[in-house]
Enzyme design. Structure first.
Site, mmCIF file in Angstrom:
data_model
loop_
_atom_site.group_PDB
_atom_site.id
_atom_site.type_symbol
_atom_site.label_atom_id
_atom_site.label_comp_id
_atom_site.label_asym_id
_atom_site.label_seq_id
_atom_site.Cartn_x
_atom_site.Cartn_y
_atom_site.Cartn_z
ATOM 1 N N GLY A 1 -0.805 -9.359 12.770
ATOM 2 C CA GLY A 1 -1.537 -8.108 12.949
ATOM 3 C C GLY A 1 -2.337 -7.620 11.768
ATOM 4 O O GLY A 1 -2.292 -6.438 11.429
ATOM 5 N N THR A 2 -3.082 -8.553 11.135
ATOM 6 C CA THR A 2 -3.975 -8.088 10.069
ATOM 7 C C THR A 2 -5.327 -8.776 10.197
ATOM 8 O O THR A 2 -5.427 -9.931 10.579
ATOM 9 C CB THR A 2 -3.384 -8.352 8.663
ATOM 10 O OG1 THR A 2 -4.281 -7.835 7.660
ATOM 11 C CG2 THR A 2 -3.138 -9.831 8.401
ATOM 12 N N HIS B 1 0.826 -1.219 0.000
ATOM 13 C CA HIS B 1 0.000 0.000 0.000
ATOM 14 C C HIS B 1 0.855 1.263 0.000
ATOM 15 O O HIS B 1 0.356 2.344 0.311
ATOM 16 C CB HIS B 1 -0.972 -0.034 1.190
ATOM 17 C CG HIS B 1 -1.931 -1.187 1.101
ATOM 18 N ND1 HIS B 1 -2.659 -1.648 2.163
ATOM 19 C CD2 HIS B 1 -2.239 -1.994 0.064
ATOM 20 C CE1 HIS B 1 -3.404 -2.691 1.767
ATOM 21 N NE2 HIS B 1 -3.157 -2.929 0.502
ATOM 22 N N PRO C 1 -3.952 -10.789 18.679
ATOM 23 C CA PRO C 1 -4.675 -10.963 19.956
ATOM 24 C C PRO C 1 -6.048 -11.612 19.773
ATOM 25 O O PRO C 1 -6.626 -12.163 20.693
ATOM 26 C CB PRO C 1 -4.833 -9.526 20.480
ATOM 27 C CG PRO C 1 -3.925 -8.693 19.675
ATOM 28 C CD PRO C 1 -3.697 -9.397 18.389
#
Ligand code: APR
Length: 266
Positions: A204-205, A119, A231
């Site tokens: 983390g996505t 991105h 998480p």
């Protein structure tokens, strides 16, 4: 810790891994994620499908505050132990590249050398006329964005195109980030890395934005072992071999120390 041990056992047999990251890895650097509670797309729902441009055009009067908040966190952010851990794993030869959806430059600042930025990168500018790109240092970006936000306050969003610095060809230089509907960057290299890796470490996505989110499935279909650190479960969890529940800043350093304890250095 069973999953962590299984992940270590597998990683120690690999030498061509790829990390695939999203905004969650930068959460502990103070940059809020997009879709978690309080994230920018949580506050401005249209952003999740239309990105920042959709948010700004729907809320022109809030544009200076939205952009100001976004850039303030980005410009203050430093690599956290999660970024540094991935750079360590690369340094030990287990991963060969990072594919990131983030534009914050933190993987590079953490020392990762092969980073595919699908991105784009907020510290890079590109000319809308000739395509020339240049990299801005933190203080240069801080100054140029500060000027743009000040002009936004004075003249409003509709004049925004004129606020960007000029290229020597006369065209406008805009931030080199990919807006929704635009072609992503480094996709060929990222796809090659995904289809040839022996393991993929997803960190983390939420796994909801394509074509980025198609890469883990490509890795899986080509026989890679897929590990996720998050998480909470994501749209990609079902295709993973191991799900390690926890934050990047906590779990990735644990992964690194376990690798260091168990690896045989010849
Ligand atoms: N460590 C690891 N993961 C975390 C942490 C943390 N400390 N905190 C949050 N997460 C996880 C969340 O559980 C969630 O799964 O990070 C993910 C963040 O998801 P999103 O906010 O959707 O961000 P991302 O997946 O990067 O979005 C992809 O969407 O709008 C576009 O261009 C934008 O690149 C972005 C893309």
């Amino acid at each position: 810790m069973v999953d962590m041990n299984k992940a270590i056992e597998k990683i120690l047999t690999c030498n061509n891994g790829v990390a695939f990251t999203g905004s969650g890895i930068s959460a502990e650097s103070g940059i809020s994620t997009y879709r978690d509670a309080g994230g920018i797309w949580d506050r401005y729902k249209e952003g999740s499908s239309g990105g920042m441009l959709a948010v700004l055009s729907n809320h022109p009067e809030e544009a200076p505050e939205i952009l100001g908040g976004f850039f303030e966190k980005l410009l203050k952010a430093k690599p956290n132990p999660g970024h540094l851990a991935l750079s360590d794993i690369e340094g030990m030869g287990y991963i060969q590249s990072i594919i990131t959806q983030n534009v914050d430059n933190l993987h590079r600042e953490a020392g990762s050398s092969v980073v595919y930025e699908l991105h784009g990168n907020i510290f890079r500018q590109r000319c809308m006329q000739c395509g020339k790109k240049n990299f801005q240092k933190r203080d240069e970006l801080s100054k140029s964005m500060g000027d743009i936000i000040q002009k936004l306050k004075e003249h409003g969003l509709q004049e925004m195109g004129k606020f960007f610095p000029r290229c020597d060809c006369g065209g406008n230089m805009r931030p080199d980030i990919v807006s929704f509907g635009e072609e992503v960057q480094d996709l060929i290299e990222a796809t090659k890395a995904s289809t040839s890796c022996d393991f993929m470490l997803i960190v983390g996505t939420s796994g909801v934005v394509y074509p980025a989110a198609s890469l883990p499935m490509r890795a899986k279909n080509n026989g890679a072992f897929v590990i996720e650190v998050n998480p909470k479960e994501s749209e990609l969890t079902s295709l993973c071999d191991i799900f390690i529940k926890g934050s990047a800043g906590e779990m990735l350093p644990k992964l690194v120390s376990a690798i260091k304890e168990n690896r045989v250095t010849n």
